[in-house]
Design an enzyme around this catalytic site. Structure first.
Site, PDB file in Angstrom:
ATOM      1  N   ASN A 227      41.502  22.158  12.603  1.00  0.00           N
ATOM      2  CA  ASN A 227      42.499  23.195  12.908  1.00  0.00           C
ATOM      3  C   ASN A 227      42.019  24.529  12.358  1.00  0.00           C
ATOM      4  OD1 ASN A 227      43.602  23.570  10.123  1.00  0.00           O
ATOM      5  ND2 ASN A 227      44.085  21.392  10.398  1.00  0.00           N
ATOM      6  N   ALA A 291      47.233  22.648   2.112  1.00  0.00           N
ATOM      7  CA  ALA A 291      46.281  22.223   3.152  1.00  0.00           C
ATOM      8  C   ALA A 291      46.969  21.955   4.489  1.00  0.00           C
ATOM      9  CB  ALA A 291      45.552  20.959   2.686  1.00  0.00           C
ATOM     10  N   LYS A 357      60.385  14.987   3.399  1.00  0.00           N
ATOM     11  CA  LYS A 357      59.206  14.629   2.585  1.00  0.00           C
ATOM     12  C   LYS A 357      59.545  14.475   1.105  1.00  0.00           C
ATOM     13  CE  LYS A 357      55.913  16.638   5.779  1.00  0.00           C
ATOM     14  NZ  LYS A 357      54.474  16.692   5.997  1.00  0.00           N
TER      15      LYS A 357
HETATM   16  N1  CTP Z   1      50.947  17.383   4.725  1.00  0.00           N
HETATM   17  C1  CTP Z   1      50.319  16.380   4.020  1.00  0.00           C
HETATM   18  N2  CTP Z   1      49.741  15.346   4.687  1.00  0.00           N
HETATM   19  C2  CTP Z   1      49.792  15.267   6.041  1.00  0.00           C
HETATM   20  C3  CTP Z   1      50.432  16.302   6.771  1.00  0.00           C
HETATM   21  C4  CTP Z   1      50.994  17.345   6.087  1.00  0.00           C
HETATM   22  O1  CTP Z   1      50.287  16.449   2.795  1.00  0.00           O
HETATM   23  N3  CTP Z   1      49.214  14.262   6.645  1.00  0.00           N
HETATM   24  C5  CTP Z   1      51.588  18.468   3.971  1.00  0.00           C
HETATM   25  C6  CTP Z   1      50.948  19.839   4.182  1.00  0.00           C
HETATM   26  O2  CTP Z   1      49.950  20.075   3.206  1.00  0.00           O
HETATM   27  C7  CTP Z   1      52.140  20.750   4.010  1.00  0.00           C
HETATM   28  C8  CTP Z   1      53.305  19.942   4.523  1.00  0.00           C
HETATM   29  O3  CTP Z   1      52.896  18.585   4.454  1.00  0.00           O
HETATM   30  O4  CTP Z   1      52.404  21.034   2.656  1.00  0.00           O
HETATM   31  C9  CTP Z   1      53.758  20.250   5.901  1.00  0.00           C
HETATM   32  O5  CTP Z   1      52.695  20.209   6.808  1.00  0.00           O
HETATM   33  P1  CTP Z   1      52.938  20.398   8.362  1.00  0.00           P
HETATM   34  O6  CTP Z   1      51.635  20.247   9.067  1.00  0.00           O
HETATM   35  O7  CTP Z   1      53.739  21.648   8.571  1.00  0.00           O
HETATM   36  O8  CTP Z   1      53.924  19.180   8.606  1.00  0.00           O
HETATM   37  P2  CTP Z   1      53.779  17.866   9.405  1.00  0.00           P
HETATM   38  O9  CTP Z   1      54.265  16.753   8.549  1.00  0.00           O
HETATM   39  O10 CTP Z   1      52.417  17.720   9.992  1.00  0.00           O
HETATM   40  O11 CTP Z   1      54.896  18.082  10.514  1.00  0.00           O
HETATM   41  P3  CTP Z   1      54.767  18.652  12.013  1.00  0.00           P
HETATM   42  O12 CTP Z   1      53.304  18.651  12.377  1.00  0.00           O
HETATM   43  O13 CTP Z   1      55.579  17.696  12.774  1.00  0.00           O
HETATM   44  O14 CTP Z   1      55.376  20.014  11.959  1.00  0.00           O
END
Ligand code: CTP
Length: 411
Positions: A227, A291, A357
């Site tokens: 990304n 991240a 979360k």
């Molecule tokens: N995060 C994480 N592990 C993952 C995905 C996300 O620790 N596998 C953490 C990111 O570091 C951030 C938070 O969760 O602090 C939110 O990440 P985001 O990408 O916005 O959320 P997602 O859970 O991926 O939700 P969505 O893609 O449905 O918006």
């Protein structure tokens, strides 16, 4: 009176038209209860006089490295160290270049090289000079060396051009200066920590884990899912926390950024490796999960997938949620902060994400523009108590404010 009252500022006035604003800054610093001693460069003396600075600061003004009287009464080493903070206003392109190169050919640059105190520089210069590759390099170098270099303001300039290059307003410099002076953790907490847990690096203070950057999920030996995250916001947060006395473990995905000084960095590639690195860094007092973790991975092929006229099907598997996992962990840090990169319903999605979360705070940001990879950020702090909207500001400033809030929460 502010928390910074009683602090001593060494103000280096550089050679640019914005030097006149240093005079207003002296007034503001003193009004906030701090004292200020000025050093005037030869260039600066073309714009303001020693007499003006002496009258405003009510302290002697220093101009020359070779002033024997000064050396007898106060050597340059002492002058650079008796202050709590060294502030450079205006930081011209030339002064930034000499600072970045470690040149010490006048009183100002000698003090900057000799000091053991934090340094804050407020640049002001023509827009093209600010945007020149050499200045970009120098600013990056200085930031990597832990100098706080503010971003200049944008607007019409004395030279008739328009763009970034104007000195930030004295009120903004004062705010940055007060933030730079703020200890992250109250001295009693730090002292307690010194006596109980001096770690092997000799670092003192609370332990904070920061994750930053993207993750790469391999498809085969040459291709991966990724990304646009640059890691800038997470690295700035790690740096701001170290500056406030925290011990920081930075778990970073693949990025092209130098390690902020004083930070322990663990480089990882995939979400799985990031989860393991975070786990191995426990216990911690706080975690800031910046991240942009890839949500899915594929079972990578051991050899390069050939085109051969057919399109391969990628079978995606969801990655572990590192943030949610940490929130449910037996060694959960006291304060867990997540980021929510959203393009729609930013705050509402962040609210839901916080409860889903189990995080204490979520920093929500709208990534529909050029935030990912860019230098500025506009965020909302979502906590159990509600939502705070922060102004659009450079990522370093978001980091500084967040580090202050973390320090307060852990105190
Ligand atoms: N995060 C994480 N592990 C993952 C995905 C996300 O620790 N596998 C953490 C990111 O570091 C951030 C938070 O969760 O602090 C939110 O990440 P985001 O990408 O916005 O959320 P997602 O859970 O991926 O939700 P969505 O893609 O449905 O918006």
């Amino acid at each position: 009176m502010t928390a910074a009252a009683g602090k001593r500022i060494l103000l280096i006035v550089g050679g640019g038209i914005a030097a006149y604003k240093a005079c207003e800054l002296i007034r503001l610093i003193r009004k906030a209860g701090m004292s200020v001693r000025c050093v005037l460069t030869d260039g600066g003396a073309q714009f303001v006089t020693p007499m003006t600075l002496a009258a405003l600061s009510e302290q002697p003004v220093h101009t020359s490295l070779w002033d024997l009287k000064d050396e007898a009464e106060m050597g340059h080493i002492q002058l650079s160290r008796e202050a709590d903070l060294v502030v450079v206003v205006p930081a011209t392109a030339d002064l930034l270049a000499r600072m970045a190169a470690g040149i010490a050919d006048d009183l100002a640059t000698t003090l900057l090289l000799a000091t053991d105190k934090p340094v804050l520089a407020a640049p002001a210069m023509n827009v093209r000079m600010w945007q020149h590759a050499a200045t970009r390099r120098n600013v990056e170098r200085l930031r990597a060396d832990s100098v706080t270099v503010l971003d200049p303001d944008e607007g019409p300039m004395a030279c008739g051009e328009f763009g970034p290059g104007r000195l930030p307003e004295p009120e903004a410099i004062l705010a940055a200066l007060q933030s730079a002076l703020k200890p992250a953790f109250p001295s009693s907490a730090v002292e307690k920590h010194i006596s109980t847990s001096l770690d092997t690096n000799g670092a003192i203070g609370k332990h904070v884990i920061v994750t930053a950057g993207p993750t790469h999920e391999p498809i085969d030996p040459v291709r991966y899912i990724a990304n646009r995250s640059s890691g800038k916001q997470g690295f700035a947060i790690a740096e701001a926390l170290v500056r406030r006395g925290a011990r920081v473990t930075l778990v970073s995905g693949p990025v092209a950024l130098p390690t902020p000084s004083g930070v322990t960095r663990i480089d990882v590639e995939t979400a799985g490796e990031m989860a393991a690195a975070v786990e191995s860094a426990l216990p911690a007092d706080a975690a800031v999960m910046v991240a942009a973790v890839a949500d899915w991975r594929v079972e990578p092929s051991a050899s390069k997938i050939k085109k051969r006229g057919s399109t391969p099907e990628l079978s995606l598997t969801e990655n572990p949620d590192i943030l949610a996992g940490l929130c449910g962990h037996a060694q959960r840090p006291k304060l867990v902060i997540g980021f929510a990169a959203e393009t729609d319903d930013v705050v509402e999605n962040a609210r839901l994400k916080r409860t889903r979360k189990g995080a204490d705070w979520i920093i929500a940001n709208d990534v529909s523009g050029d935030v990912m990879g860019g230098t500025r950020n506009r965020v909302h702090l979502v906590t159990a108590d509600g939502v705070e909207d922060w102004d659009d500001m450079p990522k370093e400033q978001v980091a500084a404010l967040l580090a202050d809030r973390i320090a307060d929460a852990l105190a």
